[in-house]
Design a protein around this motif. Structure first.
Motif, PDB file in Angstrom:
ATOM      1  N   VAL A  39     -12.355  10.054  19.698  1.00 31.07           N
ATOM      2  CA  VAL A  39     -11.264  10.991  19.664  1.00 31.07           C
ATOM      3  C   VAL A  39     -10.085  10.496  18.992  1.00 31.07           C
ATOM      4  O   VAL A  39      -9.493  10.931  17.955  1.00 31.07           O
ATOM      5  N   SER A  40      -9.802   9.226  19.426  1.00 29.69           N
ATOM      6  CA  SER A  40      -8.795   8.354  18.851  1.00 29.69           C
ATOM      7  C   SER A  40      -8.811   8.099  17.270  1.00 29.69           C
ATOM      8  O   SER A  40      -7.750   8.299  16.773  1.00 29.69           O
ATOM      9  N   ASN A  41      -9.958   7.984  17.058  1.00 29.25           N
ATOM     10  CA  ASN A  41     -10.383   7.466  15.664  1.00 29.25           C
ATOM     11  C   ASN A  41     -10.274   8.956  14.840  1.00 29.25           C
ATOM     12  O   ASN A  41      -9.994   8.827  13.650  1.00 29.25           O
ATOM     13  N   ALA A  66      -3.860  10.755  10.556  1.00 28.26           N
ATOM     14  CA  ALA A  66      -2.858  10.133  10.296  1.00 28.26           C
ATOM     15  C   ALA A  66      -2.679   9.287   9.102  1.00 28.26           C
ATOM     16  O   ALA A  66      -1.691   9.314   8.406  1.00 28.26           O
ATOM     17  N   TRP A  67      -3.723   8.512   9.062  1.00 35.65           N
ATOM     18  CA  TRP A  67      -3.599   7.490   7.745  1.00 35.65           C
ATOM     19  C   TRP A  67      -4.113   8.258   6.481  1.00 35.65           C
ATOM     20  O   TRP A  67      -3.639   7.603   5.247  1.00 35.65           O
ATOM     21  N   TYR A  68      -5.012   9.243   6.413  1.00 35.99           N
ATOM     22  CA  TYR A  68      -5.362   9.843   5.043  1.00 35.99           C
ATOM     23  C   TYR A  68      -5.053  11.149   4.862  1.00 35.99           C
ATOM     24  O   TYR A  68      -5.351  11.596   3.658  1.00 35.99           O
ATOM     25  N   HIS A 124      -2.548  12.997   4.072  1.00 35.31           N
ATOM     26  CA  HIS A 124      -1.511  13.218   2.975  1.00 35.31           C
ATOM     27  C   HIS A 124      -1.983  12.748   1.635  1.00 35.31           C
ATOM     28  O   HIS A 124      -1.441  13.221   0.612  1.00 35.31           O
ATOM     29  N   LEU A 125      -3.331  12.203   1.320  1.00 36.71           N
ATOM     30  CA  LEU A 125      -3.762  11.817   0.103  1.00 36.71           C
ATOM     31  C   LEU A 125      -4.012  13.157  -0.848  1.00 36.71           C
ATOM     32  O   LEU A 125      -3.861  13.363  -1.896  1.00 36.71           O
ATOM     33  N   LYS A 126      -4.151  14.427   0.050  1.00 35.18           N
ATOM     34  CA  LYS A 126      -4.523  15.591  -0.666  1.00 35.18           C
ATOM     35  C   LYS A 126      -3.056  16.325  -0.742  1.00 35.18           C
ATOM     36  O   LYS A 126      -3.057  17.575  -1.489  1.00 35.18           O
ATOM     37  N   ALA A 127      -2.091  15.944   0.066  1.00 34.60           N
ATOM     38  CA  ALA A 127      -0.903  16.549   0.180  1.00 34.60           C
ATOM     39  C   ALA A 127       0.373  15.897  -0.641  1.00 34.60           C
ATOM     40  O   ALA A 127       1.134  15.746  -0.263  1.00 34.60           O
ATOM     41  N   THR A 128       0.124  15.893  -1.941  1.00 34.17           N
ATOM     42  CA  THR A 128       0.902  14.976  -2.780  1.00 34.17           C
ATOM     43  C   THR A 128       2.201  15.703  -2.952  1.00 34.17           C
ATOM     44  O   THR A 128       3.062  15.028  -3.449  1.00 34.17           O
ATOM     45  N   GLY A 129       2.240  16.964  -2.556  1.00 34.36           N
ATOM     46  CA  GLY A 129       3.731  17.740  -2.705  1.00 34.36           C
ATOM     47  C   GLY A 129       4.519  17.393  -1.656  1.00 34.36           C
ATOM     48  O   GLY A 129       5.774  17.644  -1.764  1.00 34.36           O
ATOM     49  N   VAL A 130       4.060  16.910  -0.687  1.00 36.14           N
ATOM     50  CA  VAL A 130       4.915  16.292   0.599  1.00 36.14           C
ATOM     51  C   VAL A 130       5.850  15.339   0.138  1.00 36.14           C
ATOM     52  O   VAL A 130       5.221  14.289  -0.055  1.00 36.14           O
ATOM     53  N   PRO A 131       7.106  15.175   0.425  1.00 38.74           N
ATOM     54  CA  PRO A 131       7.680  13.770   0.281  1.00 38.74           C
ATOM     55  C   PRO A 131       7.095  12.799   1.129  1.00 38.74           C
ATOM     56  O   PRO A 131       6.761  13.124   2.032  1.00 38.74           O
ATOM     57  N   LEU A 132       7.475  11.490   0.539  1.00 35.25           N
ATOM     58  CA  LEU A 132       6.788  10.543   1.380  1.00 35.25           C
ATOM     59  C   LEU A 132       7.395  10.294   2.703  1.00 35.25           C
ATOM     60  O   LEU A 132       6.725  10.117   3.552  1.00 35.25           O
ATOM     61  N   TRP A 133       8.790  10.463   2.669  1.00 38.31           N
ATOM     62  CA  TRP A 133       9.432  10.241   4.237  1.00 38.31           C
ATOM     63  C   TRP A 133       8.854  11.266   5.121  1.00 38.31           C
ATOM     64  O   TRP A 133       8.602  10.849   6.377  1.00 38.31           O
ATOM     65  N   LYS A 134       8.497  12.178   4.811  1.00 38.82           N
ATOM     66  CA  LYS A 134       7.933  13.397   5.681  1.00 38.82           C
ATOM     67  C   LYS A 134       6.757  12.948   6.106  1.00 38.82           C
ATOM     68  O   LYS A 134       6.051  13.354   7.289  1.00 38.82           O
ATOM     69  N   THR A 135       5.721  12.619   4.737  1.00 35.89           N
ATOM     70  CA  THR A 135       4.511  12.133   5.221  1.00 35.89           C
ATOM     71  C   THR A 135       4.532  10.985   6.362  1.00 35.89           C
ATOM     72  O   THR A 135       3.650  10.934   7.363  1.00 35.89           O
ATOM     73  N   ILE A 136       5.318  10.089   6.197  1.00 31.28           N
ATOM     74  CA  ILE A 136       5.549   9.004   7.232  1.00 31.28           C
ATOM     75  C   ILE A 136       5.745   9.563   8.719  1.00 31.28           C
ATOM     76  O   ILE A 136       5.000   9.172   9.511  1.00 31.28           O
ATOM     77  N   PHE A 153     -14.831  12.308   7.143  1.00 30.54           N
ATOM     78  CA  PHE A 153     -13.683  12.955   6.757  1.00 30.54           C
ATOM     79  C   PHE A 153     -13.446  12.748   4.979  1.00 30.54           C
ATOM     80  O   PHE A 153     -13.085  13.703   4.272  1.00 30.54           O
ATOM     81  N   ALA A 154     -13.931  11.804   4.498  1.00 33.99           N
ATOM     82  CA  ALA A 154     -14.132  11.596   3.015  1.00 33.99           C
ATOM     83  C   ALA A 154     -14.774  12.525   2.372  1.00 33.99           C
ATOM     84  O   ALA A 154     -14.453  13.071   1.246  1.00 33.99           O
TER      85      ALA A 154
END
Length: 109
Positions: free
Chosen positions: A9-11, A17-19, A21-33, A79-80
């Motif tokens: 579950v944690s993974n 959490a880590w990946y 955003h790779l498809k959400a390129t319209g989200v600003p980086l600070w929001k992604t973080i 996921f990939a």
């Protein structure tokens, strides 16, 4: 078995959490973080007890880390393929097989 369940579950949380955003390129980086750190909080809330329980049940640090990496690779593979729409190529499968070999040797007495 509780350790394995918590790590799975944690993974799932960690992978998102880590990946995600790779498809959400319209989200600003600070929001992604901020979003990623918010998701990762739940991952930590599960990983820490999983490792503590596993250690108290007799697993050592090396074994906990290696099993966590295998779970991570399995979760990330799904996921990939499903979310990122990336192909699972033969060389990735061979690489994962070698990591599974590492698990065998890590748990061998």
């Amino acid at each position: 078995m509780k350790t394995i369940g918590l790590l799975i579950v944690s993974n799932i949380f960690m992978t998102f959490a880590w990946y995600w955003h790779l498809k959400a390129t319209g989200v600003p980086l600070w929001k992604t973080i901020v979003i990623s750190w918010s998701i990762a909080f739940f991952e930590y809330c599960l990983t820490v007890p999983a490792n503590r329980i596993g250690f108290l049940e007799g697993w050592n640090g090396f074994q906990l880390k290696i099993i966590q990496e295998v779970i991570t690779l399995i979760i990330f593979s799904f996921f990939a393929v499903l979310y990122l729409k990336e192909p699972l190529r033969w060389n990735y499968v061979v690489s994962f097989g070698l990591v599974l070999g590492a698990v065998y040797f890590a748990f061998k007495k």
